[in-house]
Design an enzyme around this catalytic site. Sequence first.
Site, PDB file in Angstrom:
ATOM      1  N   HIS A 110      50.801  29.100  58.585  1.00  0.00           N
ATOM      2  CA  HIS A 110      50.693  30.254  59.476  1.00  0.00           C
ATOM      3  C   HIS A 110      49.927  29.938  60.758  1.00  0.00           C
ATOM      4  O   HIS A 110      50.129  30.607  61.773  1.00  0.00           O
ATOM      5  CB  HIS A 110      49.990  31.415  58.758  1.00  0.00           C
ATOM      6  N   HIS A 146      58.059  40.347  57.237  1.00  0.00           N
ATOM      7  CA  HIS A 146      57.346  39.124  56.859  1.00  0.00           C
ATOM      8  C   HIS A 146      58.251  38.214  56.036  1.00  0.00           C
ATOM      9  O   HIS A 146      58.779  38.637  55.001  1.00  0.00           O
ATOM     10  CB  HIS A 146      56.093  39.475  56.061  1.00  0.00           C
ATOM     11  N   ARG A 162      36.308  31.729  36.097  1.00  0.00           N
ATOM     12  CA  ARG A 162      35.623  32.274  34.922  1.00  0.00           C
ATOM     13  C   ARG A 162      34.211  31.720  34.896  1.00  0.00           C
ATOM     14  O   ARG A 162      33.987  30.549  34.576  1.00  0.00           O
ATOM     15  CB  ARG A 162      36.372  31.886  33.631  1.00  0.00           C
ATOM     16  N   TYR A 170      34.515  33.550  21.458  1.00  0.00           N
ATOM     17  CA  TYR A 170      35.767  32.797  21.497  1.00  0.00           C
ATOM     18  C   TYR A 170      36.241  32.398  20.103  1.00  0.00           C
ATOM     19  O   TYR A 170      36.536  31.232  19.822  1.00  0.00           O
ATOM     20  CB  TYR A 170      35.624  31.571  22.410  1.00  0.00           C
ATOM     21  N   CYS A 214      42.064  30.962  30.123  1.00  0.00           N
ATOM     22  CA  CYS A 214      40.955  31.624  29.446  1.00  0.00           C
ATOM     23  C   CYS A 214      41.454  32.229  28.142  1.00  0.00           C
ATOM     24  O   CYS A 214      42.582  32.726  28.069  1.00  0.00           O
ATOM     25  CB  CYS A 214      40.381  32.708  30.351  1.00  0.00           C
TER      26      CYS A 214
END
Length: 545
Positions: free
Chosen positions: A143, A118, A217, A400, A264
């Site tokens: 492809h 490949h 997320r 957070y 994130c």
Amino acid sequence: MLLLSRTVVPGLHLACRLKSTSRICVRVCSTNDSFQPERPSLAFTGDQSSTRRWKVMGTLLGLGAVWAYHDHQCRATQESPPRIYTREEVSSHCTPETRVWVTLGSEVFDVTEFVDLHPGGASKIMLAAGGPLEPFWATYAIHNQSHVREILAQYKIGELRLEDKAPTTLKTSDPYADDPKRHPVLKVNSQCPFNAEPPPGLLTDNYITPNPIFFTRNHLPVPNLDPDTYRLHVVGPPEGQSLSLSLEDLYRFPKHEITVTLQCAGNRRSEMTRFKEVKGLEWRTGAISTACWGGARLCDVLAQAGHQVCENEAHVCFEGLDSDPTGTYYGASIPLARAMDPEAEVLLAYEMNGEPLPRDHGFPVRVVVPGVVGARHVKWLGKVSVEPEESYSHWQRRDYKGFSPSVDWDTVDFDSAPSIQELPVQSAITEPQDGETIETGEVTIRGYAWSGGGRAVVRVDVSLDGGITWQTAELNGEEQRPRKAWAWRLWQLKVPVPTGKKELNIVCKAVDDSYNVQPDTVAPIWNLRGVLSNAWHRVHVHVAK
């Protein structure tokens, strides 16, 4: 004799015809590569005995039978029904040991022998092992060409079972049943809600991350919103006016485009978990991606509603249209000073890489806050308001946030720590990957580097001996503007493999334009939520003998 001649002559014609037109078929069907039949001479001299004639006739008869047999075998090969496989059978063939199978449409292919051939490398094609090629060809459209299909056709081994060709039906009672389809290459950290990251080898293939493999997320089920009835509610100040904006209304604001990296807060949390257990999704190095976003500036929309920068502290609160069973919406906020600053380039984005936002990424409108943690980039935006305090959302007040390594769940006080906004300097190695075996000679090390708050990455240092000696990597990607470096830098280092080494401990660290640098270990930055994980990134590789 008449009967014999009627038998032999068709055999002769068949032999002559097949010799001239079916050589390829013989090569394919014959099990003996040395089999090379010759056409016998038909010239008989008058003094030859009848025994000689019978021998020649027998030879011709045998030759005709042989060619007839080969013709039958070829036709049988071409016309026999294909083998039928189930998706479960295909999925079990996903390693070189079990062989590597893939599907395209209803066809099944064994590409084991092609893996090492490949052009994009064996690791790339192995991402589709045991599954469909369509999602990869959709992302990498190069492809889907005739010559590629011709190559693939050589590896066909059968067809999918009829009932496996149709997608499975989701249960409508499931709140996640209407979630969008996702790219199978994504490494799933949780299915409901869906959270996933691209594999490291694909993450830095392009400066701009293709939409299908951009990390996802989600905190709640993905809403399915009608763009024709969508409205964004912008609450105005007492002396101003509230706005109810359709997509068409947003299109009328001056369009602004900017390349921004989203990360994130939990990116690389898995490394903190290895040091000491934390609570949260086991993100590896892929909870970060980069896109070109297009939309209206938030400052322009707020100004139309009558908002201005004020001397008192204020916050712009965002509310998404994704909700839990109690009707609680996802929410977050940023300081008003950032929202109103044209140089901060905060967007109400409706485009991602030149296309409408995908559903997983906030369709039809989301917030994009350059240089700020991904948790504040609220998706499926439904409401914007200016408040004297930050959002009361759980994700703003009780998540957070970073704490000392000494704080545990029995002693944590979320009110004592500020909400994460700008993120610290970050870098990671994407190639080679941990545990990989590399060849002797030269190794190419690749990765990404990024810093929050618009701080530019000025250097990436790479070590092959665990941090004893260092070399400087080459930085690639868009040039970064002073104080407005909103996107990552991709980097690479080509270096000789040290002679005699059986393994390498590769390490990287980035430095930003404020000369912030990554800490060398996780220990001093560990925290109970596993956020802000930015210690030196390390991979251990073996050197081939």
